[in-house]
Scaffold this motif. Structure first.
Motif, mmCIF file in Angstrom:
data_model
loop_
_atom_site.group_PDB
_atom_site.id
_atom_site.type_symbol
_atom_site.label_atom_id
_atom_site.label_comp_id
_atom_site.label_asym_id
_atom_site.label_seq_id
_atom_site.Cartn_x
_atom_site.Cartn_y
_atom_site.Cartn_z
ATOM 1 N N ARG A 278 0.851 -1.180 0.000
ATOM 2 C CA ARG A 278 0.000 0.000 0.000
ATOM 3 C C ARG A 278 0.882 1.224 0.000
ATOM 4 N NH1 ARG A 278 -5.489 1.198 3.160
ATOM 5 N NH2 ARG A 278 -5.856 3.173 2.086
ATOM 6 N N TYR A 293 -3.592 0.410 -3.390
ATOM 7 C CA TYR A 293 -3.451 -0.883 -2.734
ATOM 8 C C TYR A 293 -3.270 -1.924 -3.833
ATOM 9 C CZ TYR A 293 -4.458 -4.951 0.108
ATOM 10 O OH TYR A 293 -4.378 -6.156 0.754
ATOM 11 N N HIS A 295 -2.388 -5.859 -5.014
ATOM 12 C CA HIS A 295 -2.456 -7.213 -4.468
ATOM 13 C C HIS A 295 -2.113 -8.213 -5.564
ATOM 14 C CE1 HIS A 295 -4.055 -10.700 -2.375
ATOM 15 N NE2 HIS A 295 -4.034 -9.950 -1.256
#
Lengths: 960, 124
Positions: A278, A293, A295
């Motif tokens: 992040r 963010y 992922h």
């Protein structure tokens, strides 16, 4: 079980007959048709049970499902109406024998419970009570466990044909299969629906979230450095936040040219390490900040990353603006602090210019003030350029700049020498004073240009917004500081003037340096008042405290401390003991606190006034008031005050005590209420004349609460006048004169009585004289007799007058007085001849006494001169007693005057006897309703007098 | 004609004091009048009025042994009989209703009484 294994053909007489078979096949295909569209297991079971039941003529047919606990649940089927469909049956209720058949998968066939030898009596009752005389039951075993039973019942014995049994077993299997299929379909449908829902949810989220979302696939160079990425999927928010459309499938290097390498590095790390990250980063191509963010997604070697992000540019900007504002505030605070110590306007201008010039690294700072048609600049800051302090006409600003200033707008030029809006002459003017760029801030108060602040740069300079803002703010602060300094200068001048005035008028001013430890500067007038000499001195606070009278010291100190704590006006009164001569003086001290720019108290400035005379006067007044109050509240009169005639404003406590009227109720005309209704008119009448008369004087009745009656009062009031003679109020008293008045009334009666008696007496004297004249022959005789009769009258009147009110003359008193009066008791020889026999204390009516006494007097005189007391042998007996009269109500005095032993010869002429007889025989009966008897016996007079004592019995005697 | 001023006039006398009553009777008798009474009290006076053939005038003591003579005065006034009230009290102490009646304050002059009566009786 009979015939369970029998072939259908064997039992049927038409076995193998095509139409029969055909019928069964038709039934089975009808059943299949009926069950196919059904998805609900319950519906399938019901339909199948009903069809086979009807086909085989059963009155009841149903399909049990058996659950894990051994309950036959979900019983579905049909009942003809003669028997009910059981809802739920426990397997054990079938009995071990029958359950054994079921569990072994053996079809149970019962044609008549009564004759079937397998039944015990108990079982017969149980089965028949359930309406099952005949039964066909097909168990279904799955995985070795009993799972369902298809049962057909009849309430009377019947035969089950082998074909029937086979058909039922076939139907049972078919039903099971149909139910299982339906259940499987349902599960499949549900999972499909769940999948659809999940997909839908994902889509909804994807489409609608505010957060930007994209899935990217990273591209690495042979060294493993991230060099690019492809946008695999983006959501609408992505497009909204980046402003990019139609980018799916494109490489970022193409879609977003110029995107910084750090973005690739960051995503590359996530893809390679498989760890989410992040971060907040600035994206130059968009000129915006993003909170990201990232992922990892899918298999590691797919190099896919899911990226969530949103635009935080606004937040970042706000934070930056805040930081800037804080810095500006700090700068302004520092600026104010820098200016504060300077008390003079010129100094402030100079200091401000220097501070600002250095802060902005400017070449010149000018604070100017408009004065008429000129502006004046003084105390310029100049660094590397010429100082231009002086007075200039406003026109020299040029029209354009002047208009800008007039509108209150800040004028800014970053490069005035190449400003195309300026004329050649103007540019030259700027060049002449070395101005390459400037910021000009006007000061406009009440729509008028009063001055301004200009910051110059010798070279062209790009002023930042912040710099312009700071100059603008500084201008206001310089103005405020300059104005404050001027006001303070004026104040100082006024204070100096005040001090002079005080010196001249003798006001003892105080000036206490609160911030500097309460040291007080005492003016010469103060010193004179306090006995400190005649020169200004500086004193400590405790020196002042010491001088205060010990009784007042604590309060004075507290008053001072409280005022200081509150910081508002100081007011105090106390006594001091003069230092020089020890004289006590009353001081009234008043003052106000002065504060500095930070609102801290710096000084207390005020004055002391000598109020000794006023205090003395107050004390005297207070004492007089106390004396007045004492007098008013203790005197027996009712005291009151009226503001206007008849309009009371106050009544003494006695008024309330006497009348029961509350103080407040007496006010105005309220006092009339306890006044006797008949007296209210006269009272108001008296008031109407009071102002003219200068006095109120009246008698009226007031209701006395305690006695519950009216009493007479004498009311008197006098006006209180001011120095001009006008009436301020009336002070009045009301005095109880009720006793006095009743005494006066009694006296009036008494005087009238006395007059009456006297006048009557004169009449009696007159009548006596006439009678005596008639009875006597010559003047000597007359004077002798008349004198005696007058004496008798005098005696009886004296006796009467000696009696107090209510006292009565008693008969024994009267007889003794008369006998003594004529001298009958003077010597022993005479008194020995007299017998007085009768009760003492017989009270006589006052009205009767005079005539009665005169009659007795005549008898006694006669006895002394001619009768019992005149002759040696004579004796006088006077006897009396009390008798009741005829009515029985009244009492009478019965008196017998009896003389004996007298020679009655030569008694024919006894001067005065005629009068005596007239009194006894006429007057007493006439006047006193007496009965009398007068007799001249041979040896003396016998006279009986019987007269009423009083009109009522209880008035007669009290002490017999 | 008889020279006596009150000849044959019947005059009621009410006076509680015997000696005074006797004196009044003597004065009136000497003046030729026929004295009705004297009466020592109100009851006696009332019964005399009832029995009398005629009453031409009355001399009434206001206070008859503690009783006020007013009831007698009322009867006489109702019959237009002239009245002289005699009293030892002040004339002012009389009830206001009788203010028009002639008052002789005691002690009085016999001659004055006679002349007052002569003036009051219309035919005298």
């Amino acid at each position: 079980m009979t015939g369970a294994q029998n072939n259908l053909d064997d039992l049927n007489p038409d076995g193998g007959h095509a139409p029969f078979r055909n019928d069964l096949q038709k039934f089975m295909s009808r059943l299949t048709e009926a069950l196919r569209p059904l998805a609900d297991p319950k519906e399938i079971q019901t339909t199948a049970a009903a069809m086979i039941g009807k086909k085989l003529g059963a009155e009841r047919s149903f399909y049990h499902e058996i659950d894990e606990q051994g309950w036959a649940t979900s019983t579905n089927g049909y009942a003809s109406g003669r028997v009910d469909l059981p809802e739920k049956i426990y397997l054990d209720d079938f009995g071990d024998q029958w359950l054994g058949y079921y569990r072994s998968g053996t079809t149970v066939v019962v044609e008549d419970v009564d004759t079937d030898p397998r039944f015990s009596d108990q079982e017969r009752i149980a089965w028949s009570s359930r309406g099952a005389y005949a039964c066909l039951a097909v168990p279904l075993l799955k995985g070795g466990k009993l799972r369902a039973i298809l049962a057909l019942n009849n309430s009377s014995p019947r035969v089950w044909a082998p074909a029937d049994i086979a058909l039922a077993e076939d139907v049972a299997d078919r039903t099971w299969d149909a139910v299982e299929r339906a259940r499987a379909d349902t599960v499949a449908d549900e999972s499909r629906a769940r999948l659809r829902a999940s997909e839908h949810k994902y889509r909804t989220l994807f489409e609608n979230i505010e957060t930007g979302f994209c899935i990217i696939r990273m591209k690495f160079d042979p060294h493993g450095n991230a060099v690019d990425y492809r946008l695999e999927e983006v959501n609408p928010a992505f497009e909204k936040q980046t402003g990019l459309n139609d980018v799916v499938g494109k490489w970022v290097s193409n879609a977003i040219p110029g995107l910084e390498q750090h973005w690739f590095d960051a995503y590359g790390t996530v893809a390679k390490t498989g760890k989410p990250a992040r971060f907040e980063n600035f994206a130059e191509p968009f000129g915006r900040w993003y909170d990201v963010y990232a992922h990892p997604m899918g298999e590691p070697d797919s190099h896919c990353v899911a990226v969530f992000f949103h635009d935080v540019t606004e937040r970042k900007n706000a934070a930056a603006a805040l930081r800037l504002a804080e810095e500006r505030q700090a700068y302004l605070l520092a600026f104010s602090d820098y200016l504060r110590p300077f008390g003079d306007a010129a100094q402030i201008k100079m200091a401000a210019g220097e501070f600002l010039g250095k802060h902005l690294d400017a070449n010149r700072v000018i604070y100017f003030e408009v004065d008429g048609s000129d502006y004046v600049a003084e105390g310029d800051y100049a660094n590397g350029v010429e100082n231009v302090s002086g007075r200039y006409p406003i026109e020299s600003f040029g029209e354009q700049l002047f208009e800008t200033y007039r509108r209150g707008e800040v004028a800014v030029s970053h490069d005035c020498l190449s400003d195309p809006t300026l004329s050649h002459a103007e540019r030259n003017a700027f060049r002449a004073v070395e101005i390459g760029a400037y910021i000009g801030v006007p000061l406009v108060k009440n729509d008028e240009l009063i001055g301004g602040l200009a910051v110059h740069s010798a070279r062209p300079r790009r002023w930042t917004d912040e710099e312009i803002l700071r100059v603008t703010k500084a201008a206001d602060r310089i103005w405020a500081a300059v104005e404050r300094a001027r006001a303070e200068a004026k104040l100082r001048a006024r204070e100096a003037e005040l001090a002079r005035t005080q010196r001249i008028s003798g006001v003892a001013s105080i000036d206490i340096d609160v911030a500097g430890g309460l040291r007080g500067v005492r003016s010469p007038e103060y010193c004179l008042l306090h006995g400190l000499g005649s020169q200004t001195v500086v004193e400590r606070h405790d020196e002042w405290l010491e001088r205060i009278h010990p009784d007042d010291r604590e309060l004075a100190q507290r008053t001072f401390d409280d005022a200081l704590a509150r910081g508002d006006d100081y007011e105090s009164e106390y006594r001091i003991v003069r230092r020089d001569n020890g004289e006590t003086r009353w001081i009234s001290a008043k003052g106000v606190f002065y504060r500095n720019a930070d609102q801290e108290i710096e000084r207390l400035v005020g004055a002391h006034i000598d109020i000794t005379d006023r205090k003395r006067a107050e004390a005297i007044t207070k004492e007089a008031e106390a004396r007045f109050r004492l007098l008013v509240e203790t005197m027996p009169q009712l005291v009151w005050k009226a503001a206007n005639p008849a309009s009371w404003v106050w009544a003494s406590p006695q008024w309330t005590e006497y009348t029961g009227q509350a103080q407040a109720d007496s006010h105005g005309h309220g006092w009339l209420e306890p006044v006797h209704p008949d007296d209210r008119g006269p009272a108001m009448q008296a008031w109407s004349q009071a102002t003219d008369n200068g006095i109120l004087e009246i008698e009226f009745r007031l209701f006395h609460k305690k006695e519950q009656r009216y009493r007479w009062f004498h009311t008197r009031a006098l006006p209180v006048r001011d120095d001009g003679g006008s009436i301020i109020e009336w002070v009045g008293t009301s005095t109880d004169i009720d006793d006095l008045r009743s005494m006066q009334d009694r006296m009036h009666v008494m005087v009238a009585e006395l007059q009456h008696r006297t006048r009557n007496l004169l009449g009696v004297v007159n009548a006596t004289m006439s009678s005596t004249l008639r009875d006597t022959a010559d003047l000597n005789e007359f004077s002798e007799l008349f004198r005696r009769r007058l004496h008798a009258l005098a005696r009886v009147n004296a006796l009467l007058s000696r009696k107090a009110e209510g006292e009565r003359v008693t008969f024994d008193e009267l007889i003794r007085m008369e006998l003594e009066g004529v001298g009958a008791l003077d010597d022993a020889s005479a008194s020995n001849k007299i017998d007085l026999v009768g009760p003492a204390g017989v009270k006589l009516r006052s009205a009767t006494i005079q005539t009665f006494a005169l009659a007795i007097h005549e008898l006694a005189t006669n006895a002394l001169k001619y009768g019992a007391l005149a002759q040696d042998e004579g004796r006088l007996s006077v006897s009396w007693d009390i008798r009741t009269d005829i009515s029985g109500r009244g009492r009478r005095l019965h008196l017998v005057w009896h003389e004996t032993g007298i020679d009655m010869a030569n008694q024919t002429h006894a001067p005065g006897r005629g009068y005596g007889r007239e009194l006894i025989e006429r007057a007493l009966p006439y006047q006193l309703q007496a009965t009398t008897f007068y007799e001249l016996r041979s040896d003396g007079i016998c006279c009986t007098i019987n007269l009423p004592l009083s009109k009522l019995i209880d008035e007669e005697f009290d002490n017999e | 004609m008889n020279e006596k001023p009150l000849f044959n006039f019947h005059i009621l006398v009410a006076e509680d004091d015997y000696l005074l009553a006797a004196a009044v009777r003597e004065i009136l008798t000497d003046a030729g009048a026929v004295v009705v009474g004297p009466a020592p009290n109100v009851v006696n006076a009332a019964s005399l009025i009832e029995k009398a053939d005629r009453i031409d005038a009355a001399v009434l003591d206001v206070n008859l042994g503690g009783e006020m003579v007013y009831p007698i005065a009322d009867i006489l006034r109702a019959n237009q009989v002239p009245i002289i009230l005699t009293t030892g009290y002040d004339a002012q102490s009389l009830k206001a209703d009788y203010a028009d009646i002639r008052i002789c304050e005691k002690p009085f002059d016999p001659q004055q009484l006679v002349s007052e009566l002569t003036r009051l009786i219309p035919s005298a």
